[in-house]
Design a protein around this motif. Structure first.
Motif, PDB file in Angstrom:
ATOM      1  N   GLY A 102       0.800  -1.222   0.000  1.00  0.00           N
ATOM      2  CA  GLY A 102       0.000   0.000   0.000  1.00  0.00           C
ATOM      3  C   GLY A 102       0.830   1.267   0.000  1.00  0.00           C
ATOM      4  O   GLY A 102       2.035   1.261  -0.267  1.00  0.00           O
ATOM      5  N   ASP A 103       0.148   2.375   0.320  1.00  0.00           N
ATOM      6  CA  ASP A 103       0.762   3.697   0.200  1.00  0.00           C
ATOM      7  C   ASP A 103       1.949   3.894   1.138  1.00  0.00           C
ATOM      8  O   ASP A 103       2.924   4.567   0.788  1.00  0.00           O
ATOM      9  CB  ASP A 103      -0.292   4.784   0.463  1.00  0.00           C
ATOM     10  N   LEU A 104       1.880   3.331   2.341  1.00  0.00           N
ATOM     11  CA  LEU A 104       2.997   3.487   3.282  1.00  0.00           C
ATOM     12  C   LEU A 104       4.277   2.878   2.695  1.00  0.00           C
ATOM     13  O   LEU A 104       5.356   3.470   2.777  1.00  0.00           O
ATOM     14  CB  LEU A 104       2.653   2.840   4.633  1.00  0.00           C
TER      15      LEU A 104
ATOM     16  N   PRO B  68      -3.835  11.236  -4.233  1.00  0.00           N
ATOM     17  CA  PRO B  68      -2.459  11.015  -4.679  1.00  0.00           C
ATOM     18  C   PRO B  68      -1.517  10.676  -3.528  1.00  0.00           C
ATOM     19  O   PRO B  68      -1.681  11.189  -2.427  1.00  0.00           O
ATOM     20  CB  PRO B  68      -2.052  12.348  -5.302  1.00  0.00           C
ATOM     21  N   ASP B  69      -0.520   9.825  -3.811  1.00  0.00           N
ATOM     22  CA  ASP B  69       0.545   9.550  -2.845  1.00  0.00           C
ATOM     23  C   ASP B  69       1.593  10.648  -2.906  1.00  0.00           C
ATOM     24  O   ASP B  69       2.238  10.963  -1.917  1.00  0.00           O
ATOM     25  CB  ASP B  69       1.255   8.225  -3.180  1.00  0.00           C
ATOM     26  N   PHE B  70       1.792  11.218  -4.118  1.00  0.00           N
ATOM     27  CA  PHE B  70       2.862  12.206  -4.321  1.00  0.00           C
ATOM     28  C   PHE B  70       2.302  13.430  -5.030  1.00  0.00           C
ATOM     29  O   PHE B  70       1.547  13.302  -5.992  1.00  0.00           O
ATOM     30  CB  PHE B  70       3.979  11.612  -5.192  1.00  0.00           C
TER      31      PHE B  70
ATOM     32  N   THR C 233      -3.373  11.293  -9.901  1.00  0.00           N
ATOM     33  CA  THR C 233      -4.173  10.404  -9.064  1.00  0.00           C
ATOM     34  C   THR C 233      -3.849   8.972  -9.433  1.00  0.00           C
ATOM     35  O   THR C 233      -3.714   8.652 -10.610  1.00  0.00           O
ATOM     36  CB  THR C 233      -5.659  10.694  -9.288  1.00  0.00           C
ATOM     37  N   GLU C 234      -3.697   8.185  -8.396  1.00  0.00           N
ATOM     38  CA  GLU C 234      -3.197   6.823  -8.660  1.00  0.00           C
ATOM     39  C   GLU C 234      -3.833   5.898  -7.636  1.00  0.00           C
ATOM     40  O   GLU C 234      -4.145   6.337  -6.548  1.00  0.00           O
ATOM     41  CB  GLU C 234      -1.687   6.905  -8.590  1.00  0.00           C
TER      42      GLU C 234
HETATM   43 CA    CA Z   1      -1.699   4.901  -3.764  1.00  0.00          CA
END
Ligand code: CA
Ligand code: URA
Length: 445
Positions: A266-268, A427-429, A444-445
């Motif tokens: 996941g995102d972390l 978004p993550d970034f 957006t991802e």
């Molecule tokens: Ca993500």
């Protein structure tokens, strides 16, 4: 030179000299000027701002107000990482062992939770026996021997920030770019590393809530770091929702172990790999941030990162068997799953409110001397953009009592908006900022 003259000058929006700024920082550290005058200047800075040069002068004067750690006994380029603060933001526990496993020394001084945000030291202390106070000598020896140590501040670093931060908190002057930048960078520069990767959070759980503000903060950090003579790279990452799925001290340690064991992602994981990729690049261990990221991913796959975390826990007196059996971590008395109660799409999260909900359960302090309950918090089962049904699990609460669980359930529900309209993922970034420029990502991802 008097404090009154300096206040007058900044009140009129004029640029302060290095001597005036040094006078102010020294007065704050030594408490030789009354709080009301320090506070008046803080407000004048908040309202009229500071140039990059003034902010750099303030950063260096605050750095020089106390001790500066000497890490020269550790061979190699020491790269530090700092997050501006988030919820479910356990990147240090994931990336420090991975970066060390890839051959770059990690000598990290971390902080405690503040307000709605969690702190790495509190998370580490949820591991039975774990010590986060080491002498500078033992700290350096541990990094030389195993490549990684994460501890609380040693010595007397940036005392000017201690005074000023406490005053800012009670004078509505926390949200000032030059004051945030000098506060964070003075401490990071005093901590003695050779280069710094900053994780500037953006969104509902961050110090800055809009992309523009967060990029400005990142840009100021990089400009000032560069003027101060240290390579600084800032990555603007998403805090529109908690970064990991777990919120709470022992729960976040568990998530880090699950990730390093290859059981979770996941995102972390994604954000940790990216930040670590930049650290490896700055440390001279990778050709590019992308190559560094690939090295990090390989250290997850091979188990080298988990092994490094085990070594670090053992070296700091902790029960390293938690890495093989996460049930050895503190467990909450009440554990209960809660459903969404409504069909639709997860549109939005008030991440600060989620952090405050965990704090109220006992995961964070309301007063400085409050004792934490390491076991409490919650695990979220949904992310922004998810389609959910009435009976889809929303979260699992880990609480001290039934009564606390009831309160936490209401708070978590109120913080998560489920609506009929479909929406994209968060978004993550958002952006990467280096001395060479700003790269907006924001996809957006
Ligand atoms: Ca993500
Ligand atoms: N963290 C700090 O240490 N200082 C600030 O001003 C903001 C966040």
């Amino acid at each position: 030179m008097t404090m009154l003259e300096i206040i007058e000058k900044k009140k009129l929006g004029k640029e302060l000299t290095k001597e005036e700024i040094t006078f102010f920082a020294k007065a704050a550290a030594e408490k030789t000027v009354p709080d009301y005058q320090l506070s008046a200047l803080l407000m004048a800075i908040r309202l009229n701002g500071m140039s990059y040069q003034e902010t750099t002068d303030l950063t260096l004067a605050m750095r020089d107000s106390g001790d500066i750690a000497d890490l020269s006994g550790i061979p190699g380029i020491k790269v530090d990482k700092h997050s501006t603060g988030g919820v479910g933001d356990t990147t240090t526990l994931v990336l420090a062992p991975l970066v060390a496993a890839c051959g770059a020394p990690v000598a990290k001084m971390s902080g405690r939770g503040l307000g709605h945000t969690g702190g790495t030291l509190d998370k580490l202390e949820s591991i039975p026996g774990m010590k986060v106070t080491l002498s500078e000598e033992d700290f350096i020896r541990q990094v030389k021997e195993i490549g990684v140590a994460v501890i609380g501040q040693t010595g007397h670093l940036a005392p000017a920030d201690k005074t000023l931060y406490a005053l800012r908190d009670v004078t509505s002057t926390v949200d000032s770019l030059p004051l945030i930048v000098s506060s964070i960078l003075s401490k990071k520069l005093a901590a003695g590393s050779d280069a710094i990767v900053l994780d500037v959070k953006n969104g509902s759980g961050a110090i800055m809530h809009t992309e523009e503000e967060s990029i400005m903060l990142a840009r100021t950090m990089v400009e000032v770091g560069t003027l101060a003579g240290k390579p600084v790279v800032a990555v603007v990452t998403g805090m529109d929702q908690p970064l990991g799925t777990h919120v709470g001290n022992a729960l976040e340690v568990k998530e880090a172990i699950d990730i390093l064991s290859g059981r979770a992602g996941g995102d972390l994981l994604e954000v940790s790999l990216t930040l670590g990729g930049y650290m490896l690049k700055l440390a001279g261990k990778a050709e590019s941030p992308e190559a560094g990221k690939a090295m990090m991913a390989e250290a997850v796959r091979s188990g080298a990162g988990l092994k490094k975390l085990k070594e670090m826990i053992a070296a700091q007196g902790g029960d390293s068997a938690v890495c093989d059996d996460v049930t050895r971590l503190p467990q909450a008395k009440v554990q209960r799953s809660v459903t969404c109660g409504k069909a639709g799409y997860v549109q939005k999260m008030d991440t600060m409110a989620l952090g405050l909900a965990a704090q109220a359960m006992g995961a964070g302090r309301l007063k400085v001397d409050d004792e934490l309950d390491y076991s409490v918090g919650f695990v979220l089962n949904v992310r922004i953009g998810d389609r959910v049904e009435e009976d889809t699990p929303l979260c699992t609460l880990h609480a001290r009592s039934e009564e606390d669980a009831v309160k936490a359930e209401a708070a978590v529900r109120a913080a998560i908006t489920i609506g009929e309209e479909a929406c994209g993922r968060a978004p993550d970034f958002y952006a990467i900022v280096t001395k060479d420029g700003i790269w907006k990502l924001g996809a957006t991802e």
